[in-house]
Design a protein around this motif. Structure first.
Motif, mmCIF file in Angstrom:
data_model
loop_
_atom_site.group_PDB
_atom_site.id
_atom_site.type_symbol
_atom_site.label_atom_id
_atom_site.label_comp_id
_atom_site.label_asym_id
_atom_site.label_seq_id
_atom_site.Cartn_x
_atom_site.Cartn_y
_atom_site.Cartn_z
ATOM 1 N N ASP A 17 2.275 14.053 -4.053
ATOM 2 C CA ASP A 17 3.599 13.955 -3.446
ATOM 3 C C ASP A 17 3.679 14.742 -2.135
ATOM 4 O O ASP A 17 4.202 14.250 -1.134
ATOM 5 C CB ASP A 17 4.679 14.420 -4.423
ATOM 6 N N GLU B 289 1.537 13.022 0.482
ATOM 7 C CA GLU B 289 2.197 11.803 0.952
ATOM 8 C C GLU B 289 3.250 12.127 2.011
ATOM 9 O O GLU B 289 3.303 11.490 3.062
ATOM 10 C CB GLU B 289 2.839 11.069 -0.215
ATOM 11 N N PRO C 269 2.800 3.456 4.251
ATOM 12 C CA PRO C 269 2.427 3.195 2.860
ATOM 13 C C PRO C 269 2.013 1.730 2.687
ATOM 14 O O PRO C 269 2.669 0.834 3.196
ATOM 15 C CB PRO C 269 3.693 3.506 2.074
ATOM 16 N N ASP D 288 0.244 0.822 -0.677
ATOM 17 C CA ASP D 288 0.314 0.610 -2.121
ATOM 18 C C ASP D 288 0.614 1.950 -2.772
ATOM 19 O O ASP D 288 -0.285 2.690 -3.147
ATOM 20 C CB ASP D 288 -1.000 0.035 -2.637
ATOM 21 N N THR D 289 1.901 2.246 -2.893
ATOM 22 C CA THR D 289 2.321 3.548 -3.417
ATOM 23 C C THR D 289 3.355 3.413 -4.536
ATOM 24 O O THR D 289 3.889 4.410 -4.988
ATOM 25 C CB THR D 289 2.919 4.420 -2.296
ATOM 26 N N ALA D 290 3.635 2.185 -4.974
ATOM 27 C CA ALA D 290 4.720 1.949 -5.929
ATOM 28 C C ALA D 290 4.449 2.552 -7.307
ATOM 29 O O ALA D 290 5.371 3.066 -7.942
ATOM 30 C CB ALA D 290 4.980 0.452 -6.059
ATOM 31 N N ASP D 291 3.210 2.503 -7.775
ATOM 32 C CA ASP D 291 2.893 3.013 -9.109
ATOM 33 C C ASP D 291 2.644 4.514 -9.017
ATOM 34 O O ASP D 291 1.541 4.966 -8.731
ATOM 35 C CB ASP D 291 1.678 2.286 -9.682
ATOM 36 N N ARG D 292 3.679 5.298 -9.269
ATOM 37 C CA ARG D 292 3.597 6.752 -9.118
ATOM 38 C C ARG D 292 2.822 7.410 -10.250
ATOM 39 O O ARG D 292 2.570 8.609 -10.203
ATOM 40 C CB ARG D 292 5.005 7.352 -9.043
ATOM 41 N N SER D 293 2.422 6.664 -11.278
ATOM 42 C CA SER D 293 1.659 7.243 -12.382
ATOM 43 C C SER D 293 0.160 7.288 -12.082
ATOM 44 O O SER D 293 -0.578 7.990 -12.762
ATOM 45 C CB SER D 293 1.902 6.452 -13.679
ATOM 46 N N ARG D 294 -0.288 6.551 -11.076
ATOM 47 C CA ARG D 294 -1.715 6.541 -10.727
ATOM 48 C C ARG D 294 -2.111 7.840 -10.043
ATOM 49 O O ARG D 294 -1.276 8.559 -9.497
ATOM 50 C CB ARG D 294 -2.036 5.383 -9.765
ATOM 51 N N ARG E 95 -3.033 6.712 -4.073
ATOM 52 C CA ARG E 95 -2.079 5.890 -3.324
ATOM 53 C C ARG E 95 -2.747 5.451 -2.023
ATOM 54 O O ARG E 95 -3.559 6.185 -1.462
ATOM 55 C CB ARG E 95 -0.813 6.677 -3.020
ATOM 56 N N TYR F 20 -2.580 4.055 1.980
ATOM 57 C CA TYR F 20 -1.819 4.125 3.221
ATOM 58 C C TYR F 20 -2.647 3.499 4.346
ATOM 59 O O TYR F 20 -3.847 3.276 4.200
ATOM 60 C CB TYR F 20 -1.519 5.588 3.605
#
Length: 122
Positions: free
Chosen positions: A83, A86, A96, A98-104, A107, A109
């Motif tokens: 975080d 980022e 960004p 591909d940053t939608a899945d915050r559990s991975r 990310r 950019y």
């Protein structure tokens, strides 16, 4: 036995000095310009691989994701806090991808010239 040594990873871009400055803010290091002109800039990363930036008139950034034309190359940058990293890269001009899945633990950019890179807390 190997007969060559990796000298640098080179990214083509429209403005070598600006892109070297972006990565210097992200990974640290010293920006060194070619005394003969501004078409080539090195980023000497302490304890790491040299990144170089070469002027490419008419540079067209890769598309990501593009199943019909793969990205071919990207940098994985290890970070302690996704975080916080980022926020920093976005403030420096990253986009960004591909940053939608915050559990991975990673990310994706694009740098200011459009090259994909990942922030990884792996």
């Amino acid at each position: 036995m190997a007969y060559a040594k990796l000298g640098a990873v080179v990214l083509d871009c429209p403005d070598p000095r600006a892109l070297a400055g972006f990565y210097a803010e992200v990974v640290g290091g010293t920006v060194e310009t070619d005394p003969g002109g501004s078409d080539w800039v090195d980023l000497k990363v302490p304890g790491g691989q040299t990144l170089a930036f070469q002027a490419a008139p008419g540079h067209v950034p890769p598309k990501w994701p593009a199943p019909d034309h793969p990205q071919q190359f990207h940098l994985d940058l290890e970070v302690a806090d996704l975080d916080a990293a980022e926020k920093r890269v976005l403030a420096l001009g990253a986009t960004p991808l591909d940053t939608a899945d915050r559990s991975r633990t990673w990310r994706v950019y694009a740098d200011p010239s459009g090259h994909p890179f990942c922030l990884c807390a792996c």
